[in-house]
Each structure stands twice: as C-alpha cells, then as structure tokens.
Design a protein around this motif. Sequence first.
Motif, PDB file in Angstrom:
ATOM      1  N   THR A   1       0.388  -0.708   0.013  1.00 11.53           N
ATOM      2  CA  THR A   1       0.196  -0.308  -0.149  1.00 11.53           C
ATOM      3  C   THR A   1       0.976   1.206  -0.038  1.00 11.53           C
ATOM      4  OG1 THR A   1      -1.484  -1.159   1.283  1.00 11.53           O
ATOM      5  CG2 THR A   1      -1.792   1.090   1.459  1.00 11.53           C
ATOM      6  N   GLY A   2       1.699   1.141   1.005  1.00 14.97           N
ATOM      7  CA  GLY A   2       2.212   2.344   0.698  1.00 14.97           C
ATOM      8  C   GLY A   2       3.409   2.586  -0.445  1.00 14.97           C
ATOM      9  N   SER A   3       3.876   1.542  -1.313  1.00 16.02           N
ATOM     10  CA  SER A   3       4.894   1.650  -2.124  1.00 16.02           C
ATOM     11  C   SER A   3       3.431   2.338  -3.753  1.00 16.02           C
ATOM     12  CB  SER A   3       4.843   0.603  -3.005  1.00 16.02           C
ATOM     13  OG  SER A   3       6.139   0.485  -1.873  1.00 16.02           O
ATOM     14  N   LEU A   4       2.053   1.684  -3.165  1.00 20.85           N
ATOM     15  CA  LEU A   4       1.211   2.251  -4.192  1.00 20.85           C
ATOM     16  C   LEU A   4       1.211   3.883  -3.940  1.00 20.85           C
ATOM     17  CD1 LEU A   4      -0.880  -1.132  -4.579  1.00 20.85           C
ATOM     18  CD2 LEU A   4       0.280  -0.064  -6.516  1.00 20.85           C
ATOM     19  N   ILE A   5       0.468   3.586  -2.920  1.00 17.41           N
ATOM     20  CA  ILE A   5       0.693   5.528  -2.775  1.00 17.41           C
ATOM     21  C   ILE A   5       1.572   6.478  -3.332  1.00 17.41           C
ATOM     22  CG2 ILE A   5       0.427   6.951  -1.080  1.00 17.41           C
ATOM     23  CD1 ILE A   5      -1.355   5.015   0.836  1.00 17.41           C
ATOM     24  N   LEU A   6       2.972   6.158  -2.204  1.00 17.88           N
ATOM     25  CA  LEU A   6       4.181   6.663  -2.641  1.00 17.88           C
ATOM     26  C   LEU A   6       4.218   7.316  -4.126  1.00 17.88           C
ATOM     27  CD1 LEU A   6       6.776   8.731  -1.967  1.00 17.88           C
ATOM     28  CD2 LEU A   6       8.255   6.507  -1.825  1.00 17.88           C
ATOM     29  N   GLY A   7       4.079   5.524  -5.325  1.00 15.87           N
ATOM     30  CA  GLY A   7       4.239   6.126  -6.431  1.00 15.87           C
ATOM     31  C   GLY A   7       3.952   6.835  -7.063  1.00 15.87           C
TER      32      GLY A   7
ATOM     33  N   SER B   1       1.808   8.945  -6.283  1.00 17.72           N
ATOM     34  CA  SER B   1       1.593  10.596  -4.841  1.00 17.72           C
ATOM     35  C   SER B   1       3.141  11.121  -6.438  1.00 17.72           C
ATOM     36  CB  SER B   1       2.249  10.421  -4.307  1.00 17.72           C
ATOM     37  OG  SER B   1       0.834  10.325  -3.210  1.00 17.72           O
ATOM     38  N   LEU B   2       3.355  10.839  -6.782  1.00 22.35           N
ATOM     39  CA  LEU B   2       5.194  11.042  -7.260  1.00 22.35           C
ATOM     40  C   LEU B   2       4.682  11.087  -8.815  1.00 22.35           C
ATOM     41  CD1 LEU B   2       7.910   8.661  -5.427  1.00 22.35           C
ATOM     42  CD2 LEU B   2       7.112  11.520  -5.810  1.00 22.35           C
ATOM     43  N   PHE B   3       3.793   9.982  -9.113  1.00 20.50           N
ATOM     44  CA  PHE B   3       3.473  10.248 -10.904  1.00 20.50           C
ATOM     45  C   PHE B   3       1.715  11.722 -10.823  1.00 20.50           C
ATOM     46  CE2 PHE B   3      -0.104   8.870 -13.911  1.00 20.50           C
ATOM     47  CZ  PHE B   3       1.382   8.769 -14.922  1.00 20.50           C
ATOM     48  N   LEU B   4       1.714  11.651  -9.755  1.00 18.74           N
ATOM     49  CA  LEU B   4       0.768  13.191 -10.237  1.00 18.74           C
ATOM     50  C   LEU B   4       1.478  14.217 -10.221  1.00 18.74           C
ATOM     51  CD1 LEU B   4      -2.664  11.944  -8.142  1.00 18.74           C
ATOM     52  CD2 LEU B   4      -2.786  11.560 -10.567  1.00 18.74           C
TER      53      LEU B   4
ATOM     54  N   LEU C   1       2.765  18.550 -12.124  1.00 16.61           N
ATOM     55  CA  LEU C   1       3.999  20.167 -13.224  1.00 16.61           C
ATOM     56  C   LEU C   1       4.105  20.552 -14.865  1.00 16.61           C
ATOM     57  CD1 LEU C   1       6.852  19.379 -10.709  1.00 16.61           C
ATOM     58  CD2 LEU C   1       4.965  21.400 -11.135  1.00 16.61           C
ATOM     59  N   ALA C   2       4.256  19.514 -15.798  1.00 15.12           N
ATOM     60  CA  ALA C   2       4.059  19.007 -16.958  1.00 15.12           C
ATOM     61  C   ALA C   2       3.217  19.454 -17.433  1.00 15.12           C
ATOM     62  CB  ALA C   2       4.508  17.664 -17.319  1.00 15.12           C
ATOM     63  N   LEU C   3       1.942  19.064 -16.773  1.00 12.80           N
ATOM     64  CA  LEU C   3       0.584  20.574 -17.493  1.00 12.80           C
ATOM     65  C   LEU C   3       0.747  21.391 -17.507  1.00 12.80           C
ATOM     66  CD1 LEU C   3      -2.069  20.399 -18.769  1.00 12.80           C
ATOM     67  CD2 LEU C   3      -2.721  19.621 -16.404  1.00 12.80           C
ATOM     68  N   LYS C   4       1.663  22.008 -15.746  1.00 11.91           N
ATOM     69  CA  LYS C   4       1.325  22.859 -15.962  1.00 11.91           C
ATOM     70  C   LYS C   4       1.830  23.795 -16.432  1.00 11.91           C
ATOM     71  CE  LYS C   4       4.084  26.551 -12.783  1.00 11.91           C
ATOM     72  NZ  LYS C   4       4.597  26.335 -11.465  1.00 11.91           N
ATOM     73  N   LYS C   5       3.608  23.199 -17.237  1.00 15.12           N
ATOM     74  CA  LYS C   5       4.225  24.379 -18.379  1.00 15.12           C
ATOM     75  C   LYS C   5       3.239  23.923 -19.663  1.00 15.12           C
ATOM     76  CE  LYS C   5       9.295  22.689 -19.739  1.00 15.12           C
ATOM     77  NZ  LYS C   5      10.305  22.242 -19.706  1.00 15.12           N
TER      78      LYS C   5
ATOM     79  N   THR D   1       1.315   5.081 -22.324  1.00 14.15           N
ATOM     80  CA  THR D   1       1.921   6.189 -21.613  1.00 14.15           C
ATOM     81  C   THR D   1       1.053   7.018 -22.090  1.00 14.15           C
ATOM     82  OG1 THR D   1       3.763   4.800 -20.736  1.00 14.15           O
ATOM     83  CG2 THR D   1       4.150   7.191 -21.061  1.00 14.15           C
ATOM     84  N   TYR D   2       1.132   7.503 -23.633  1.00 18.49           N
ATOM     85  CA  TYR D   2       0.314   9.188 -23.857  1.00 18.49           C
ATOM     86  C   TYR D   2      -0.496   8.819 -23.945  1.00 18.49           C
ATOM     87  CZ  TYR D   2      -0.539  12.337 -27.897  1.00 18.49           C
ATOM     88  OH  TYR D   2      -0.538  12.943 -28.483  1.00 18.49           O
ATOM     89  N   GLN D   3      -0.876   8.537 -23.806  1.00 16.23           N
ATOM     90  CA  GLN D   3      -2.061   7.775 -23.960  1.00 16.23           C
ATOM     91  C   GLN D   3      -2.847   8.365 -22.492  1.00 16.23           C
ATOM     92  OE1 GLN D   3      -4.734   8.426 -26.450  1.00 16.23           O
ATOM     93  NE2 GLN D   3      -3.225   7.815 -28.109  1.00 16.23           N
ATOM     94  N   ALA D   4      -2.188   7.617 -21.347  1.00 14.86           N
ATOM     95  CA  ALA D   4      -2.411   7.783 -19.846  1.00 14.86           C
ATOM     96  C   ALA D   4      -2.307   9.239 -19.933  1.00 14.86           C
ATOM     97  CB  ALA D   4      -1.881   7.341 -19.069  1.00 14.86           C
ATOM     98  N   ARG D   5      -1.203  10.134 -20.322  1.00 14.41           N
ATOM     99  CA  ARG D   5      -0.743  11.562 -19.575  1.00 14.41           C
ATOM    100  C   ARG D   5      -1.900  11.924 -20.716  1.00 14.41           C
ATOM    101  NH1 ARG D   5       5.464  12.953 -20.829  1.00 14.41           N
ATOM    102  NH2 ARG D   5       4.463  15.034 -20.038  1.00 14.41           N
ATOM    103  N   ARG D   6      -2.176  11.664 -21.156  1.00 13.47           N
ATOM    104  CA  ARG D   6      -3.540  12.591 -22.253  1.00 13.47           C
ATOM    105  C   ARG D   6      -4.061  13.037 -21.446  1.00 13.47           C
ATOM    106  NH1 ARG D   6      -5.149  12.497 -28.834  1.00 13.47           N
ATOM    107  NH2 ARG D   6      -6.709  14.039 -28.725  1.00 13.47           N
ATOM    108  N   GLU D   7      -5.248  11.770 -20.829  1.00 17.69           N
ATOM    109  CA  GLU D   7      -6.721  11.689 -20.441  1.00 17.69           C
ATOM    110  C   GLU D   7      -6.064  12.794 -18.863  1.00 17.69           C
ATOM    111  OE1 GLU D   7      -9.116  10.523 -21.630  1.00 17.69           O
ATOM    112  OE2 GLU D   7      -8.027   9.990 -23.758  1.00 17.69           O
ATOM    113  N   LEU D   8      -5.454  12.118 -18.258  1.00 16.69           N
ATOM    114  CA  LEU D   8      -5.189  12.947 -16.756  1.00 16.69           C
ATOM    115  C   LEU D   8      -4.411  14.726 -17.266  1.00 16.69           C
ATOM    116  CD1 LEU D   8      -4.101  12.514 -14.051  1.00 16.69           C
ATOM    117  CD2 LEU D   8      -2.115  12.340 -14.860  1.00 16.69           C
TER     118      LEU D   8
END
Length: 654
Positions: A37-43, A45-48, A53-57, A91-98
């Motif tokens: 659970t900790g690994s999933l939450i940490l991972g 959070s870092l991904f989001l 930040l990428a979207l902001k840029k 990966t590209y599709q996931a980022r686009r939807e996010l």
Amino acid sequence: MSLAAYCVICCRRMGTSPPSPTSDTYWRQIRNIIKLTGSLILGGSLFLTYEVLALKKALTVDTQVVEQEKMKSYIYVNAASSDSRENHGITYQARRELHKAVRKILATSAKILRGPFADNFSTVDVEDHECAVWLLLRKSMSDDKAARLQAVQELSRAHHWHDYQYRIIAQACDLRTLVGLARSRESDLRFFLPPPPLPPLKDDSSIEEELRYLLASLPLTEVDDCVQYFTSLALSESSQSLAAQKGGLWCFGGNGLPYAESFGKVPSATVETFCLEAIVKHSEIPTHCDRIVAGGGLQLLQRLYRLYRDSPKMQRNILRVIGNIALNEHLHPAIVRSGWVSLMAEAMKSQQIMEASHAARTLANLDRETVQEKYQDGVYVLHPQCRTSQPIKADVLFIHGLMGAAFKTWRQQDCDQAVTDKAAEDESSYTTCWPKTWLAQDCPTLRIISVEYDTSLSDWRARCPMERKSIAFRSHELLRKLRVAGVGDRPVIWVSHSMGGLLVKKMLLEASKEPELSRLISNTRGLVFYSVPHHGSHLAEYSVTYRYLLFPSLEVKELSKDSPALKALQDDFLEFAKDKNFQVLNFVETLPTHIGSMLKLHVVPVESADLGIGDLIPVDVNHLNICKPKTKDAFLYQRTLQFIHETLAKDLEN
C-alpha cells in the motif's frame, strides 16, 4: 516503473511463500500489505506530481522567451514535439487523459472561485505585473459593458509597464478597446501600433493623380450643385497641372479668382487642395464614403496627412473627411485597420485646439460604447473631448457669424502678435479658443459645442458660386445637424456672434413648429448675443450701395435694415421669446471696425443690437473683438460666465 515492479514481486512472494506458524504468517502478511500500500501511494503521488507539473508547463506562456523578445510583434509558446515516438503508446494516452481531467478540475475550480483561468492561457506561472496585462485584456472583451469600461479606464492609467506589455495590448485588443484608449486622456501612446505600411503608388503615378482617379470614380448623380462644382473644378485644375508637368504651358486662368488667389503656391499642392475640398463634399454622402474606402481613399488620405504635416488647411480637410466617414458604423473596421485610430490618438494630445478637436470628433463618431450622438461635419465638441466619469448636465452652443469659424471667432483678443505666436506653446498665457480653455475649466459639467458653416461677404469670394444660401436655409441645415448631435436632450444655452444670432433665432422658431423638436424649446434656458444685428447692419447698407462692385452675398443682403425677412424674424422671435420667458443677455460694440485698409465702419449700432428683452451692455470694443475677451478676468468673459451660472443654477444643482 521500479516501484511498480517491486510491488509485483512482493505480491508474488506472498503467493508462493511456504506455510509457517499462524502468528508469524499473520504479521508477515500485515507487513507485506503495508509495504504494498505504501509503495502504491508513494508511486502514485510522485506520478501525479510529475504530470501536474508537466501540464502546468504545457499550459503557461513561455515568459522567458517573451522577456527576450520584448520588442517583437509576436509571442512564443512551446510547440508540440514532432517526435512520433512521444505520440504513441499507452503512456502517452494515459498522460493525455490525465491532462484533460486536471484541466477540467482547474476550470471548474476557477469558475467556483471566480478565478482568471481561461482556455487560451493560464496565469499560474506569470508574475503579478504580467497577470494584470492579461486580466485587463480579457476584462476589456467582457460581455458586461460596465466591466469593459472599467478595464479601459484601468488600462489608460497604466504608465509603469514595459514597452512589450503595451505592444501586447495593442496587438490583442478589439476595436472598442482601441477607440476607448484613444479617447482616454491619460492613455499612453505605446498602446497604439504604428499605421501599417502604405501601398506603393502605381507606376509613373503621383499623389495628385491618385486623388484625381479617386475623385473621378465618385458619382455625380443625385448630388447638389456645389458638389458638382468642386468636383469639376478639381478635375479641371488637375488636368491642367498634369499637362504642365508633361511639358505644357501652365495656365493660371481657368476658374477665375479662386485659382488666381493661389499665386506663389506650389501648383501640385493647390490642385490637391481642390481635390480635397471636393472629397470633403462627397464624404458627406454615405454611399460615396463606401466608394472612397473601397478605392483606397483611407490610405491615400493618410499619405497626404503625413506629407502635409505643416499645412493646417490640408490637415483640417483630411480630418474632416475621416470624421465624415466615421459617421458610417459599417466602415469603422476599415478605419481601424488602416491605422487612423493611432493617428487620431496622437492628434488628440496636440496643443493645437483645432487639430485636437477634429480628432475628437472622429473618435467620438467611432466610439459607440459611450457616445450615442453623432457629430456631422461642422459640429465640434470642445468639452468633454475625452471619456469622463463627470456627468454632463447641460449644453452650451457657440454659433459664429459672417466670415467666422468654430475656433478662431472665440479666441482671446489679439493683444500682441508675439503672444499670439506662442499660443500653441502655453495656453495659460493665451488661448486660441476660450470656450475650450476657460469655460470648460470653470464649468466642467457642461458639454460645449461649437458650430462651423461657410459664409462670405461677397459672391466674388464665395467658395461655391452656386451656393446662395439664405438664413432660413442655413438654420434648417444647422438644426438638423444639432439634433443628430443630441442638442435639446439637456438644458441649452445659445451663445452667438453677429449673424449667428439670427440663425439661432430662426432655428428656435422653426423648432417651435415641429412637435418632435418640442424638447429643444422646453430645454432652452437662455441666449447670449454678441453684437447681433436684430434690426440690420451698416455693413449691408454699404455693400448694397456698392453692389455692382462688391456683389454682396445673399447673407449680407438679408442684413439690410429694410429687409422684410429680417423684420419678420425679429417680430416673431420677440413675441416667442417673451412667451417662453427665455433669459437673454445682449452685448454691443461701441467702436468702429476696420474693414480692409481704407474702410472704417460701425458694423452693428447700439439700437440694432437691442433685442427688446434682456440686458443690453455696451462694450468699448469693435465688432470683431466683441466676442474675444482680453483675459479670463475681463468683464466680457466674467459677465458671460455669471449669466451661464445663474441661468443653469437649478440644472447644475440637480
């Protein structure tokens, strides 16, 4: 990706581990669940965090590039990558939807919090002073009129920005905002882009020829005799000029006195003057304005405007044409695109009252945001010429007399030529138009209008020989123009000099017979007459005596003491004024006036200036100076100001 792999390995270990004692197995499973659970939450959070930040840029303007390119006429934004490897895969599709989801969240929160987020740009990564530029620009395009007006007002007060920030507004603002900034007193001229480059002249062509082509393209059907006269005169003189330039003999004859008066001038400039006068007449006809614009007239006039910067007469006629074209709302985009708003904004800040007033008329006709009235040729607003939050409570109209003008008639008395020459440099020591300088300062809640029309003492000097207009005709024409300007909607005081007073009397009598003009009569509060010949003028008697030599104009003939029209006008108006209880103030000269080098004449005697009601005040000046106070403290001005204050006291208090 390494965190995800680690989680998968942990799960496999849990599934393949050998049996063990119950207690050890229980705690081992708890530890594994916590690790997973900790690994999933940490991972996650870092991904989001990375994606946000990428979207902001991706959404923000590259301010670093803007800083580097401040004086450029464009703004850089980050371009999408052309690498096909980045545009495919899960990966590209996931980022686009996010990105879509986060954008929706930001937009929704902005609406809830009334934030400034817009689809075109984001202010997340913009400095405070940059944010103000974009927010004011967006606000100026709001559907809410009050918000638009406030945005323009705030923009006009911005004097601390960098050059490129003014350029951003100049490039991105709409027509309403640009005109509003031009009509704002405090606006920085950096808000206005330079006019676009003018198209080159045709091969072996000159400005004179281009003017001739434009004039020849305008129809002569359904126009009055004067339009036809000016057009034929201009085309005739242009033909003579072109013939002379090609080696022919220059002829100074042709059209008599008007052309003979041009001795010593540059021939091409003289011909261009004729052409301009004809175009001024054509521009009073809406359908002809369409042809002028379609034929490149806006660009051609701009070329002339730049060429004759030192010629007030040429500048005046050019600005008259642009002001007339601006009366047609469907031509406003063409005027803006041609760069005339930038030139008008510059002219508005001129120390020359005539130039600023012509520009103010054009911009007022363009400003449909705050101005409901339209100002036709010859009607000039002296105050307020800019947008103002000061409520306007009454109108004061100035009508000149024979051989007068909207500005020069109302100048300060010429005491010293050296002082007069410095008028443009220091309006505090000498004013070329005291209603604009003094009265506007003493009565800021008044709209001050000055009217101009062509007159002549002799038919020899008439600008149009076919133009034999009576007082009745001119009053009807002026009344129509003043109604379009909204005169009569507020309380009114009429101020007139010489024959101008007769026009005022005729206008009021005519308006009293028209039910739709009843408000003009009910709102008329008072009249100021400066040496108005209610009972005739000695000038008319002198002109009639020598009529075979002077050929007196129709206006002068109507000023004779035995004129039936003048007597009927006086009798009818006196009865009318008494019935309406108008407040009246009469001034009259006591000194003779020099007319030419040999004639000395008392133009309007005391008995002729007596209307029969109101105060009659003799002043020791001649006919020309009766409406020109020596100073602001002079009796002429102070008594006029007192009359205006007293007559409009109730209206100004409300």
